[in-house]
Design a protein around this motif. Structure first.
Motif, short mmCIF file in Angstrom:
data_model
loop_
_atom_site.label_atom_id
_atom_site.label_comp_id
_atom_site.label_asym_id
_atom_site.label_seq_id
_atom_site.Cartn_x
_atom_site.Cartn_y
_atom_site.Cartn_z
N GLU A 33 -33.13 -38.72 -25.10
CA GLU A 33 -32.05 -39.65 -24.80
C GLU A 33 -30.74 -38.90 -24.58
O GLU A 33 -30.00 -39.16 -23.63
N ASP A 49 -37.69 -44.42 -26.58
CA ASP A 49 -39.07 -44.53 -27.08
C ASP A 49 -39.06 -45.25 -28.43
O ASP A 49 -38.74 -44.66 -29.46
N HIS A 50 -39.41 -46.54 -28.39
CA HIS A 50 -39.38 -47.34 -29.62
C HIS A 50 -40.71 -47.32 -30.38
O HIS A 50 -40.87 -48.09 -31.33
N SER A 51 -41.63 -46.46 -29.96
CA SER A 51 -42.88 -46.34 -30.72
C SER A 51 -42.66 -45.56 -32.02
O SER A 51 -43.43 -45.68 -32.97
N GLY A 68 -37.58 -38.29 -29.19
CA GLY A 68 -36.98 -39.38 -28.42
C GLY A 68 -35.47 -39.30 -28.41
O GLY A 68 -34.82 -39.55 -27.38
N GLY A 77 -41.94 -41.85 -16.46
CA GLY A 77 -41.83 -42.31 -17.84
C GLY A 77 -41.58 -41.16 -18.81
O GLY A 77 -41.40 -41.38 -20.01
N VAL A 78 -41.56 -39.92 -18.32
CA VAL A 78 -41.26 -38.74 -19.13
C VAL A 78 -39.82 -38.32 -18.82
O VAL A 78 -39.54 -37.84 -17.71
N THR A 82 -43.19 -42.60 -32.67
CA THR A 82 -44.20 -41.59 -32.96
C THR A 82 -43.57 -40.20 -32.97
O THR A 82 -44.08 -39.29 -33.61
N ASP A 83 -42.48 -40.04 -32.23
CA ASP A 83 -41.74 -38.78 -32.21
C ASP A 83 -40.26 -39.12 -32.10
O ASP A 83 -39.65 -38.97 -31.05
N ARG A 139 -41.74 -47.02 -14.74
CA ARG A 139 -42.81 -46.04 -14.79
C ARG A 139 -44.17 -46.60 -14.37
O ARG A 139 -45.18 -45.93 -14.53
#
Length: 303
Positions: free
Chosen positions: A90, A77-79, A86, A52-53, A81-82, A32
């Motif tokens: 996936e 998404d390893h943040s 995520g 990246g989306v 936040t959602d 990304r």
């Protein structure tokens, strides 16, 4: 073999690209940013620039998956936040590639985690994610659905402790524990939690070997697990010795103050075996374990 990979510039993707290229495969990796593209190129792969989306990149993912013999879906998404979003994103990628591969001999290998299956006594490769409270189960169940339709689909369940290469994000879980101990001035642990572990070099060899062991119509699950359950108490004990701290058993409430959202996970007995993976792939882990690396002083300078 021509391989397409999402998450190609990430921790696992970086090591896996090198592993595949070293064994004669060609790798095209979705990235990304220009910086991520440079990483893929440096590892011998060919980058493809996306946004990246996941929802936006789905047509691009399907295009390059169709042009390849196999697809590795590693991006996540390893943040956190959602987390639910995520998981849904996936599953959508697995669904799209599964649909693109229906009626072909092409291979889809996706990454999951040992904690997705609902059984911890210990978890084996035969345990389905059906009935698991973990929202990420939706991706495994999507993969299983495509496998039952005759596709060649495999799931690689990574242990939460995948270590090695600290400069590239290796041992991220342990780095978090070291930082928490320093901030709290105590090496705390909660109950008798145990987490499986593997060195990243051994994990990516499972991903590579799995290409030859995914059969049509049956979901294949692989556990690149070297240690089926490292006690969190022992990890904290090594951290305490290195940092000159005391170890302390704390309540879940106290743990939440120290560790944040991962406190509940630290108390889990998330043991997982790799017996079937070793038998099917002829794979046997021999790299230094996590506790050996910690005792040698690894990770502390990076924390």
């Amino acid at each position: 073999m021509k391989v397409f990979m999402t998450g190609a510039s990430g921790y696992i993707g970086t090591h896996l690209t090198r592993e595949l290229v070293a064994h004669g495969h060609t790798v095209t990796g979705l990235v990304r940013s220009a910086a991520s593209a440079a990483i893929v190129t440096a590892n011998g792969g060919t980058p493809v620039l996306g946004t990246g989306v996941p929802a936006t990149d789905l047509p691009l993912i399907v295009q390059h998956a169709r042009a390849a013999d196999a697809t590795y879906h590693l991006a996540f998404d390893h943040s956190f936040t959602d987390f639910l979003g995520g998981c849904a994103a996936e599953a959508a990628v697995v669904d799209a590639v599964g649909n693109a591969y229906e009626g072909t001999d092409k291979i889809l290998l996706m990454t999951s985690a040992t904690g997705v299956a609902p059984h911890y006594d210990p978890t084996t490769e035969d345990d389905s994610a059906e009935g698991s409270p973990n929202p990420r189960r939706v991706t495994e169940l999507t993969a299983e659905r495509w496998a039952t339709r005759g596709n060649r689909v495999g799931i690689v369940r990574l242990p939460p402790i995948t270590h090695g290469g600290a400069d590239m994000g290796g041992g991220a879980f342990v780095l978090r524990l070291i930082r928490a101990a320093r901030a709290a001035n105590v090496a705390a642990y909660i109950g008798d939690g145990r987490w499986p572990a593997v060195h990243v070099a051994e994990a990516v060899s499972v991903y590579r070997l799995a290409l030859d062991h995914v059969t049509p119509g049956t979901i294949a699950r692989f556990h690149p697990v070297a240690d089926e359950g490292v006690p969190i108490k022992e990890i904290m004990g090594v951290i305490a010795a290195h940092e000159g701290l005391q170890t302390k058993s704390v309540t879940p409430e106290e743990g939440a103050e120290i560790f944040g959202f991962i406190a509940g996970l630290l108390a889990m007995d998330n043991r997982s075996t790799s017996t079937k993976t070793q038998e099917v792939l002829g794979w046997k882990p021999t790299m230094p374990g996590l506790l050996d690396e910690l005792r040698a002083g690894k990770y502390f300078d990076s924390a």
